[in-house]
Write a protein that holds these residues in place. Structure first.
Motif, PDB file in Angstrom:
ATOM      1  N   LEU A   1      45.380  -3.266 -16.090  1.00  0.00           N
ATOM      2  CA  LEU A   1      44.303  -2.364 -16.516  1.00  0.00           C
ATOM      3  C   LEU A   1      43.779  -2.762 -17.898  1.00  0.00           C
ATOM      4  N   ILE A   2      44.682  -3.041 -18.825  1.00  0.00           N
ATOM      5  CA  ILE A   2      44.281  -3.429 -20.180  1.00  0.00           C
ATOM      6  C   ILE A   2      43.490  -4.740 -20.145  1.00  0.00           C
ATOM      7  N   ALA A   3      43.970  -5.722 -19.390  1.00  0.00           N
ATOM      8  CA  ALA A   3      43.267  -7.003 -19.284  1.00  0.00           C
ATOM      9  C   ALA A   3      41.890  -6.811 -18.657  1.00  0.00           C
ATOM     10  N   ALA A   4      41.803  -5.954 -17.653  1.00  0.00           N
ATOM     11  CA  ALA A   4      40.522  -5.705 -16.986  1.00  0.00           C
ATOM     12  C   ALA A   4      39.528  -5.059 -17.945  1.00  0.00           C
ATOM     13  N   ILE A   5      39.996  -4.098 -18.741  1.00  0.00           N
ATOM     14  CA  ILE A   5      39.114  -3.471 -19.727  1.00  0.00           C
ATOM     15  C   ILE A   5      38.636  -4.510 -20.738  1.00  0.00           C
ATOM     16  N   GLY A   6      39.543  -5.377 -21.174  1.00  0.00           N
ATOM     17  CA  GLY A   6      39.159  -6.411 -22.123  1.00  0.00           C
ATOM     18  C   GLY A   6      38.116  -7.359 -21.563  1.00  0.00           C
ATOM     19  N   LEU A   7      38.335  -7.816 -20.339  1.00  0.00           N
ATOM     20  CA  LEU A   7      37.419  -8.779 -19.733  1.00  0.00           C
ATOM     21  C   LEU A   7      36.059  -8.160 -19.432  1.00  0.00           C
ATOM     22  N   SER A   8      36.046  -6.887 -19.054  1.00  0.00           N
ATOM     23  CA  SER A   8      34.802  -6.252 -18.625  1.00  0.00           C
ATOM     24  C   SER A   8      34.088  -5.485 -19.740  1.00  0.00           C
ATOM     25  N   LEU A   9      34.852  -4.833 -20.612  1.00  0.00           N
ATOM     26  CA  LEU A   9      34.267  -3.916 -21.592  1.00  0.00           C
ATOM     27  C   LEU A   9      34.570  -4.294 -23.035  1.00  0.00           C
ATOM     28  N   GLY A  10      35.366  -5.341 -23.235  1.00  0.00           N
ATOM     29  CA  GLY A  10      35.841  -5.641 -24.586  1.00  0.00           C
ATOM     30  C   GLY A  10      34.885  -6.435 -25.445  1.00  0.00           C
ATOM     31  N   GLY A  11      33.835  -7.007 -24.863  1.00  0.00           N
ATOM     32  CA  GLY A  11      32.953  -7.887 -25.612  1.00  0.00           C
ATOM     33  C   GLY A  11      32.248  -7.276 -26.808  1.00  0.00           C
ATOM     34  N   PRO A  12      31.753  -6.043 -26.730  1.00  0.00           N
ATOM     35  CA  PRO A  12      30.988  -5.495 -27.859  1.00  0.00           C
ATOM     36  C   PRO A  12      31.814  -5.255 -29.125  1.00  0.00           C
ATOM     37  N   THR A  13      33.063  -4.808 -28.984  1.00  0.00           N
ATOM     38  CA  THR A  13      33.832  -4.400 -30.179  1.00  0.00           C
ATOM     39  C   THR A  13      35.209  -5.043 -30.278  1.00  0.00           C
TER      40      THR A  13
END
Length: 234
Positions: free
Chosen positions: A168-180
């Protein structure tokens, strides 16, 4: 006391592996230099899974004040234990950052860019727009808490749950982590940012306290909303 120590140690492990992968990818003359965002996202996923494995036999393995506050808000965690958990998480995050500083000690001097050095310890926006940055942290943490509650509601083996949380953490990083850079955890950002401010890092530059409120309050607000939404939906 045992749960306080477990949260401290688990969060320390989280930062050693999480900030460690950022250091390995970012600092000059590291053998991992340039490995990129995929390596960082996977590294943070592994970091969370390992932190949960370390602390989960003693505490609830929150490792994150946003998780603790969100779970308390919906009655899944006692408010009386909230301060001890959060203090343990902050201390653990600070100590983990100190370990990363020592581990990569020769590389700070060889890395000329102060923002790269700060990025090992704390998050920062790709494009500085505080409202959007806050919203990004809000969304990422809402998804995190919603996902954690969904994982907990399923009948996975206890031994698999930390691995699934890591995914879940990796998925959030790959999908949503780019802006911040996806702090999604106030302790993960604040503890290492304090370490950056205090430690004798060669030509380190400022710790960007003007931005620090975003990865504190964005995750707290998003976590609470994610928890409430889960209870309303399910």
């Amino acid at each position: 006391m045992a749960e306080f120590v477990a949260e401290l140690v688990g969060t320390m492990i989280l930062i050693i592996f999480g900030a460690g992968v950022v250091a390995g990818v970012s600092l000059r003359q590291s053998k991992g230099e340039g490995a990129g965002w995929i390596a960082i996202s996977l590294g943070w996923g592994f970091a969370v899974a390992l932190g949960v494995y370390v602390s989960g036999t003693v505490s609830d393995a929150h490792l994150n004040p946003a998780v603790t506050l969100a779970f308390a808000t919906i009655g899944e965690f006692p408010w009386a234990q909230v301060p001890g958990y959060i203090i343990g998480q902050l201390i653990g995050a600070f100590l983990g950052a100190v370990v990363v500083f020592l581990h990569y000690y020769p590389h700070w001097k060889n890395t000329p860019d102060p923002s790269t050095k700060l990025g090992v310890f704390a998050t920062g926006p790709a494009i500085r727009h505080l409202t959007s940055n806050f919203f990004s942290e809000f969304i990422g943490t809402a998804v995190l808490i919603f996902g954690l509650l969904a994982i907990g509601a399923n009948t996975f083996s206890d031994g698999l749950n930390p691995l699934i949380v890591g995914v879940l953490i990796a998925a959030i990083g790959l999908s949503l982590g780019g802006p911040t850079g996806y702090a999604i955890n106030p302790a993960r950002d604040l503890g290492p940012r304090l370490a950056h401010a205090i430690l004798p890092i060669d030509k380190k530059g400022p710790s960007d306290w003007a931005y620090a409120w975003v990865p504190i309050f964005g995750p707290i607000a998003g976590g609470i909303v994610g928890a409430v939404l889960f209870t309303l939906v399910f």
